[in-house]
Design an enzyme around this catalytic site. Structure first.
Site, PDB file in Angstrom:
ATOM      1  CG  ASP A   1      -2.062   1.023   1.076  1.00  0.00           C
ATOM      2  OD1 ASP A   1      -2.411   1.365  -0.064  1.00  0.00           O
ATOM      3  OD2 ASP A   1      -2.567   1.493   2.104  1.00  0.00           O
TER       4      ASP A   1
ATOM      5  CB  CYS B   1     -26.406  -7.298  -2.204  1.00  0.00           C
ATOM      6  SG  CYS B   1     -26.023  -6.646  -0.562  1.00  0.00           S
TER       7      CYS B   1
ATOM      8  CB  CYS C   1     -21.989  -1.371   0.758  1.00  0.00           C
ATOM      9  SG  CYS C   1     -22.004  -1.584  -1.040  1.00  0.00           S
TER      10      CYS C   1
ATOM     11  CB  CYS D   1     -22.467   4.982   1.919  1.00  0.00           C
ATOM     12  SG  CYS D   1     -21.153   6.221   1.800  1.00  0.00           S
TER      13      CYS D   1
ATOM     14  CB  CYS E   1     -15.430   8.592   1.296  1.00  0.00           C
ATOM     15  SG  CYS E   1     -14.823   7.174   2.208  1.00  0.00           S
TER      16      CYS E   1
ATOM     17  CB  CYS F   1     -16.229   5.425   7.716  1.00  0.00           C
ATOM     18  SG  CYS F   1     -18.007   5.082   7.604  1.00  0.00           S
TER      19      CYS F   1
ATOM     20  CB  CYS G   1     -19.400   0.468   2.986  1.00  0.00           C
ATOM     21  SG  CYS G   1     -17.591   0.538   2.962  1.00  0.00           S
TER      22      CYS G   1
END
Length: 314
Positions: free
Chosen positions: A127, A187, A190, A194, A210, A236, A239
């Site tokens: 990352d 589905c 999420c 949110c 976000c 957060c 989701c």
């Protein structure tokens, strides 16, 4: 070419290192469609202040520029799903323990050494390099990208860290056909859950809305103070919590590794007022070798003040 038996042994070593999923993919330049998708996302401003997403587009498109001669990539996922009672009211699940960049790199170094013992050279990415992590994870067959814009590992869910080991040897993996872009069926949990309405329902994300971006990456004052009442002030998880795959995950082997579980020092921070009162010295002590340092004390206290200010307007 590396033998199939040797490849299987490397995958076994990755799982012994703590990975909940691991797979190889052949390295090749990304399809032009992927490059255009990223370019459109940036051009629309949905990357917010994350200007680094517009840099090194050549490397993002061709991993052989990251490691000259790269022919294979080992994609791995590490769960950060917390055990029962192991969550925190203010801090996102992924950052309750040690900094995942350091912890995962340490766990993957022996795996990379085993790969190099078979030949060639490797590069571990956790990352920090300009790598399209979710793309390679899908190509390696360890998961699919959901409407949340997150990689979902079947049997584990979206609460995973991703990392890669690029390798100059040929692991003999056939180039898989691209997986479906969206595999969530009907589905939309999420999207509906949110808080900032950052998910567009088609797999797209607007970082400007976000709460994870706003509480971690955004610098300075908020243009419009987000309503963080009842939310975490660093990250957060909404989701991810809403995703049915999170609830299907089971088994101790699918829980966060010990270094990713909540450190005892966080017990002193249970309310926004506790964070607002932190000194720099205390902040540095509590969050030593923690991903929370990304937001710095100023950012964390700005978020705490937002919660307190929201409360005054009720």
């Amino acid at each position: 070419m590396i033998t199939r038996e040797a490849v299987e042994e490397i995958l076994t070593q990755a799982r012994r290192a703590g990975a909940c999923a691991a797979g190889f993919a052949a390295v090749s330049p990304l399809p032009e469609l992927e490059n255009r998708r990223l370019a459109r996302w940036i051009e629309s401003g949905r990357n917010a202040s994350m200007d680094y997403m517009a840099r090194y587009t050549d490397i993002r498109s061709d991993a052989s520029l990251l490691l000259e001669g790269a022919r294979s990539v080992l994609s791995v996922a590490f769960s950060f799903r917390q055990p029962e009672g192991g969550r925190h009211p203010l801090i996102s699940d992924y950052s309750l323990g040690d900094d995942y960049h350091e912890a995962i790199r340490a766990r993957l170094m022996p795996v990379a050494a085993a790969m190099e013992a078979l030949g060639g050279t490797t590069r571990i990415c956790v990352d920090t390099a300009p790598v399209r992590e979710r793309y390679w994870a899908v190509k390696a067959g360890i998961g699919f990208i959901g409407l949340s814009n997150l990689l979902i590992v079947p049997g584990v869910g979206p609460k995973v860290f991703l990392a890669e080991i690029f390798w100059t040897e040929d692991a003999g993996v056939p180039d898989r056909a691209d997986a479906p872009e969206i595999s969530c069926g009907e589905c939309r949990r999420c999207v509906q859950a949110c808080p900032g309405k950052a998910l567009d329902g088609n797999g797209g994300l607007d970082a400007r809305r976000c709460l994870s971006y706003l509480t971690i990456e955004h610098r300075g004052d908020f243009e419009h103070t987000p309503d963080l009442r009842g939310r975490r002030i660093f990250g957060c998880d909404v989701c991810q919590d809403a995703c049915p795959h999170s609830h299907k995950a089971c088994g101790e082997d699918m829980l966060a590794l010990e270094e990713f579980r909540m450190r005892p020092e966080l017990a002193s921070l249970r309310a926004p007022e506790d964070v607002a009162a932190l000194t720099q010295e205390r902040f540095s002590a509590i969050f030593r070798r923690s991903a929370v340092k990304r937001a710095k004390l100023a950012g964390l206290q700005r978020n705490a003040r937002a919660v307190l200010e929201n409360g005054k307007t009720e």
